[in-house]
Write a protein that holds these residues in place. Sequence first.
Motif, PDB file in Angstrom:
ATOM      1  N   HIS A   1      50.962  68.847  86.247  1.00  7.46           N
ATOM      2  CA  HIS A   1      52.174  68.143  86.646  1.00  7.46           C
ATOM      3  C   HIS A   1      52.155  67.884  88.150  1.00  7.46           C
ATOM      4  O   HIS A   1      51.807  68.759  88.940  1.00  7.46           O
ATOM      5  N   ARG A   2      52.538  66.668  88.535  1.00  4.55           N
ATOM      6  CA  ARG A   2      52.430  66.277  89.943  1.00  4.55           C
ATOM      7  C   ARG A   2      53.176  67.230  90.876  1.00  4.55           C
ATOM      8  O   ARG A   2      52.708  67.521  91.992  1.00  4.55           O
ATOM      9  N   PHE A   3      54.326  67.735  90.460  1.00  4.06           N
ATOM     10  CA  PHE A   3      55.142  68.562  91.352  1.00  4.06           C
ATOM     11  C   PHE A   3      55.041  70.051  91.046  1.00  4.06           C
ATOM     12  O   PHE A   3      55.063  70.879  91.953  1.00  4.06           O
ATOM     13  N   MET A   4      54.930  70.405  89.775  1.00  2.00           N
ATOM     14  CA  MET A   4      54.977  71.827  89.416  1.00  2.00           C
ATOM     15  C   MET A   4      53.606  72.469  89.305  1.00  2.00           C
ATOM     16  O   MET A   4      53.494  73.696  89.327  1.00  2.00           O
ATOM     17  N   ALA A   5      52.537  71.667  89.174  1.00  2.00           N
ATOM     18  CA  ALA A   5      51.179  72.228  89.107  1.00  2.00           C
ATOM     19  C   ALA A   5      50.177  71.141  89.485  1.00  2.00           C
ATOM     20  O   ALA A   5      49.368  70.710  88.663  1.00  2.00           O
ATOM     21  N   PRO A   6      50.213  70.666  90.724  1.00  2.00           N
ATOM     22  CA  PRO A   6      49.404  69.499  91.114  1.00  2.00           C
ATOM     23  C   PRO A   6      47.915  69.771  91.302  1.00  2.00           C
ATOM     24  O   PRO A   6      47.122  68.829  91.426  1.00  2.00           O
ATOM     25  N   GLU A   7      47.503  71.040  91.317  1.00  2.00           N
ATOM     26  CA  GLU A   7      46.106  71.353  91.610  1.00  2.00           C
ATOM     27  C   GLU A   7      45.176  70.924  90.467  1.00  2.00           C
ATOM     28  O   GLU A   7      45.597  70.785  89.320  1.00  2.00           O
ATOM     29  N   GLU A   8      43.913  70.723  90.816  1.00  2.00           N
ATOM     30  CA  GLU A   8      42.909  70.381  89.809  1.00  2.00           C
ATOM     31  C   GLU A   8      42.571  71.614  88.978  1.00  2.00           C
ATOM     32  O   GLU A   8      42.638  72.744  89.464  1.00  2.00           O
ATOM     33  N   VAL A   9      42.200  71.377  87.713  1.00  2.00           N
ATOM     34  CA  VAL A   9      41.795  72.474  86.840  1.00  2.00           C
ATOM     35  C   VAL A   9      40.570  72.034  86.052  1.00  2.00           C
ATOM     36  O   VAL A   9      40.480  70.900  85.584  1.00  2.00           O
ATOM     37  N   GLU A  10      39.602  72.936  85.956  1.00  2.00           N
ATOM     38  CA  GLU A  10      38.354  72.594  85.273  1.00  2.00           C
ATOM     39  C   GLU A  10      38.520  72.723  83.757  1.00  2.00           C
ATOM     40  O   GLU A  10      39.171  73.631  83.253  1.00  2.00           O
ATOM     41  N   ILE A  11      37.907  71.791  83.048  1.00  2.00           N
ATOM     42  CA  ILE A  11      38.021  71.700  81.596  1.00  2.00           C
ATOM     43  C   ILE A  11      36.626  71.809  80.985  1.00  2.00           C
ATOM     44  O   ILE A  11      35.644  71.332  81.566  1.00  2.00           O
ATOM     45  N   ASN A  12      36.521  72.408  79.776  1.00  2.00           N
ATOM     46  CA  ASN A  12      35.209  72.470  79.122  1.00  2.00           C
ATOM     47  C   ASN A  12      35.218  71.890  77.711  1.00  2.00           C
ATOM     48  O   ASN A  12      34.226  71.987  76.997  1.00  2.00           O
ATOM     49  N   GLY A  13      36.346  71.305  77.298  1.00  2.00           N
ATOM     50  CA  GLY A  13      36.381  70.703  75.967  1.00  2.00           C
ATOM     51  C   GLY A  13      37.785  70.260  75.604  1.00  2.00           C
ATOM     52  O   GLY A  13      38.734  70.405  76.384  1.00  2.00           O
ATOM     53  N   ILE A  14      37.948  69.729  74.399  1.00  2.00           N
ATOM     54  CA  ILE A  14      39.241  69.192  73.973  1.00  2.00           C
ATOM     55  C   ILE A  14      40.296  70.285  73.903  1.00  2.00           C
ATOM     56  O   ILE A  14      41.405  70.132  74.419  1.00  2.00           O
ATOM     57  N   ASP A  15      39.983  71.401  73.266  1.00  2.00           N
ATOM     58  CA  ASP A  15      40.954  72.492  73.156  1.00  2.00           C
ATOM     59  C   ASP A  15      41.337  73.026  74.536  1.00  2.00           C
ATOM     60  O   ASP A  15      42.509  73.328  74.806  1.00  2.00           O
ATOM     61  N   SER A  16      40.333  73.155  75.403  1.00  2.00           N
ATOM     62  CA  SER A  16      40.579  73.618  76.768  1.00  2.00           C
ATOM     63  C   SER A  16      41.500  72.644  77.511  1.00  2.00           C
ATOM     64  O   SER A  16      42.400  73.052  78.250  1.00  2.00           O
ATOM     65  N   TYR A  17      41.300  71.368  77.295  1.00  3.32           N
ATOM     66  CA  TYR A  17      42.094  70.314  77.926  1.00  3.32           C
ATOM     67  C   TYR A  17      43.564  70.437  77.526  1.00  3.32           C
ATOM     68  O   TYR A  17      44.464  70.463  78.373  1.00  3.32           O
ATOM     69  N   LEU A  18      43.808  70.533  76.234  1.00  2.39           N
ATOM     70  CA  LEU A  18      45.185  70.615  75.742  1.00  2.39           C
ATOM     71  C   LEU A  18      45.871  71.884  76.233  1.00  2.39           C
ATOM     72  O   LEU A  18      47.039  71.855  76.651  1.00  2.39           O
ATOM     73  N   ALA A  19      45.156  72.995  76.186  1.00  2.00           N
ATOM     74  CA  ALA A  19      45.750  74.265  76.607  1.00  2.00           C
ATOM     75  C   ALA A  19      46.024  74.275  78.111  1.00  2.00           C
ATOM     76  O   ALA A  19      47.081  74.747  78.554  1.00  2.00           O
ATOM     77  N   ALA A  20      45.084  73.761  78.889  1.00  2.00           N
ATOM     78  CA  ALA A  20      45.242  73.775  80.345  1.00  2.00           C
ATOM     79  C   ALA A  20      46.430  72.921  80.770  1.00  2.00           C
ATOM     80  O   ALA A  20      47.226  73.325  81.634  1.00  2.00           O
ATOM     81  N   LEU A  21      46.589  71.758  80.186  1.00  3.61           N
ATOM     82  CA  LEU A  21      47.704  70.895  80.558  1.00  3.61           C
ATOM     83  C   LEU A  21      49.035  71.484  80.100  1.00  3.61           C
ATOM     84  O   LEU A  21      50.037  71.414  80.818  1.00  3.61           O
ATOM     85  N   ALA A  22      49.044  72.072  78.915  1.00  5.47           N
ATOM     86  CA  ALA A  22      50.283  72.683  78.423  1.00  5.47           C
ATOM     87  C   ALA A  22      50.750  73.797  79.356  1.00  5.47           C
ATOM     88  O   ALA A  22      51.955  73.960  79.601  1.00  5.47           O
ATOM     89  N   SER A  23      49.799  74.548  79.889  1.00  2.00           N
ATOM     90  CA  SER A  23      50.161  75.642  80.792  1.00  2.00           C
ATOM     91  C   SER A  23      50.540  75.137  82.178  1.00  2.00           C
ATOM     92  O   SER A  23      51.052  75.905  83.000  1.00  2.00           O
ATOM     93  N   ARG A  24      50.284  73.867  82.421  1.00  2.00           N
ATOM     94  CA  ARG A  24      50.597  73.269  83.729  1.00  2.00           C
ATOM     95  C   ARG A  24      51.672  72.193  83.604  1.00  2.00           C
ATOM     96  O   ARG A  24      51.665  71.195  84.296  1.00  2.00           O
ATOM     97  N   PHE A  25      52.557  72.389  82.627  1.00  2.00           N
ATOM     98  CA  PHE A  25      53.776  71.595  82.473  1.00  2.00           C
ATOM     99  C   PHE A  25      53.523  70.128  82.104  1.00  2.00           C
ATOM    100  O   PHE A  25      54.301  69.247  82.490  1.00  2.00           O
ATOM    101  N   VAL A  26      52.445  69.875  81.366  1.00  2.00           N
ATOM    102  CA  VAL A  26      52.162  68.509  80.903  1.00  2.00           C
ATOM    103  C   VAL A  26      52.043  68.516  79.388  1.00  2.00           C
ATOM    104  O   VAL A  26      51.161  69.184  78.833  1.00  2.00           O
ATOM    105  N   MET A  27      52.953  67.794  78.708  1.00  2.00           N
ATOM    106  CA  MET A  27      52.841  67.597  77.261  1.00  2.00           C
ATOM    107  C   MET A  27      52.093  66.282  77.072  1.00  2.00           C
ATOM    108  O   MET A  27      52.666  65.195  77.186  1.00  2.00           O
TER     109      MET A  27
END
Length: 693
Positions: free
Chosen positions: A187-213
Amino acid sequence: MSELLFEIGTEEIPAGYIQPALEVLAAEAAKKLNGLELAFESIRSFGTPRRLAMAITGLQSRQADRRQEHIGPSKKAGFDANGNLTKAAEGFARSRGLEPGQLQVVTTPKGEYLMAVEDVKGQETAVLLPALLESLVRELVFPKSMHWADYSMTFARPIQWLLVLYDGAVVPMAFEGLTSGATTRGHRFMAPEEVEINGIDSYLAALASRFVMVDPAERRAKVVEEVRRAVSERAGAQGAQPVLHVGLLDTVTNLVECPCAICGSFDRKFLQLPQEALVTSMREHQKYFPVIGPDGKLLPLFVAVNNTRIADQALAASGHERVLRARLEDGLFFFNEDRKRPLADRCQELHGIVFQNKLGTMQAKSKRLAALAGLLADRIAPELRDDAVRAANLAKADLLTTMVGEFPSLQGIMGRVYGLHDGEKPAVAQAIEEHYLPIRAGGEVPQSLLGALVGIADRLDTLVGCFAIGEKPTGNKDAFGLRRQAIGLISLLRGLHISLSLKAVATAALSGYAGVIEQKPEVVNEVVHFIRLRFENEQIATGLPQELVEAATSVGFDDPIDCLRRIEALNQIRGQENFGILAGSFKRIRNIIKDNRTTEIDEALLSEPAEKELFAALVAVRSKALPLLEQRAYQPALLAMLEIKNPVDRFFDAVMVMAENASVRQNRLNLLTALGELILRVGDISRMHVEKE
């Protein structure tokens, strides 16, 4: 099988662009993978204001080795008189990377030709992906795109990052200053930092934990949940419910990544505004959801959906309330000012609004509508004539009001409100609003015949005028929405079961432009044909066979309601075995009679028993069918016509139509033509005949 994750990270994309872009992204990806002969199990798309993404599962890891056959020159052109390969054959072999001796001679439907057989080794999917994905990015089209920096490409908004992972590994891509990587952003304001991803499941989980549905469907459901929660917490005890407008839901869903709803209020004095005006002000300008009570009336409440979680909700609500208050104050001022002048006084000022540069002003259009609506009333409901003329004269007057100027979507609605305030008849006021209906395909049609009459006049006036000056839709170009006008006209006629002659009314509409545009009779035929094509497409879209629809429309489309009755009759009877046989016989009749139009039959020239029997059957069937046809009882008429099947069969078995005697030959042609004309009163059933293999 492998998986691919592809994300285009951007600045905030307009809400209306996102869903169409995701659909195109998935469809084009499937098309390109199929073109490369790469199989896959599923493509799932994701999108928020800051990203367009897709996940492909079960992706084939490499192309299969394949054999390609290429047909070259003919054998005659490939060999000379001595049996040696010609230069044409040698050039063909080289173009395919083969030695001339590797060419083969094959037999095709067109004769013997030279063929080159090429063994193509499949490529690895990872090698093919960079070009495929780059083409997807470059080929995405938006209603408006922009350039940024010094780059040549355009996109809805500047692209900030590319996430491209194939089986967990980054697919190297570099174009227009962009380099692919394995990171996304929260999320631009609540979690703007970059996060490394290693696959589809990782992508969905990482964004969910960073306030992005990231899933639009899940985010939409969350918006609904949040809006309902906010209303329940604020006024649930009053039985209050939010108005969850579908279009607004879609917009808000694509305005936020983390929905958080807040319920605010406004002064009750604004409830004196028409409900539609209040709702429009909240929905179109502020993207707020209105709230209604158990009686369906608006409450002085609204719901705003924010993109961040807010600790002090009261403070946030007050901010939204200040913004809405200013908007509603304007609306109330406009409403009160508009009501100081009756609609009728504004009609003369319509000369200041151009309908179309070559077709004159809205004032001229209003006069044409009044004349055409009066004519329609005379033919359909004479008792409505005066009201139809009055409604048509006032139909466009609200375009001059400040409320419609501020909220164009309220045209017609404000005409009704102001008309009632001015003391116009309720039916006239209702017709002012309803003449715009249906607003879109499948939309609500007028409830009153009066509103439908004005709506028909409005649409035919526009269609005829635009066709007369050459403004016809071509491809994607339809500047005046003529396809929508035609579909709306069909919906009006069908929805209120209005039977009329399109040609007659279109001719009257064209005469309304006398002195403005040239009176070309072919314009009427072009307009009716244009409406017919929309009608046919609509009927076929419901699941009816094309040949059935065209069987009815090809013999007459002047009255769409009558055409619908004939389509229904043909559809009900087409499953009967006798009908299929009769359709085949009728096709034979059409081929034999060709351009013959004469139907006079001389009984004295009927010599063969089979032709006498057919004539007697025709007379009997006509006596049954013609009264039914006059009553438009097409199915019983068709059932009566089926009785002629056996006499027709015996006629063709025993009678030579093209007899040597010219009089006998003509008499037999006339007999078949008379039979054909009877059947054509319903439809050209020869189009419905299917040859058995």
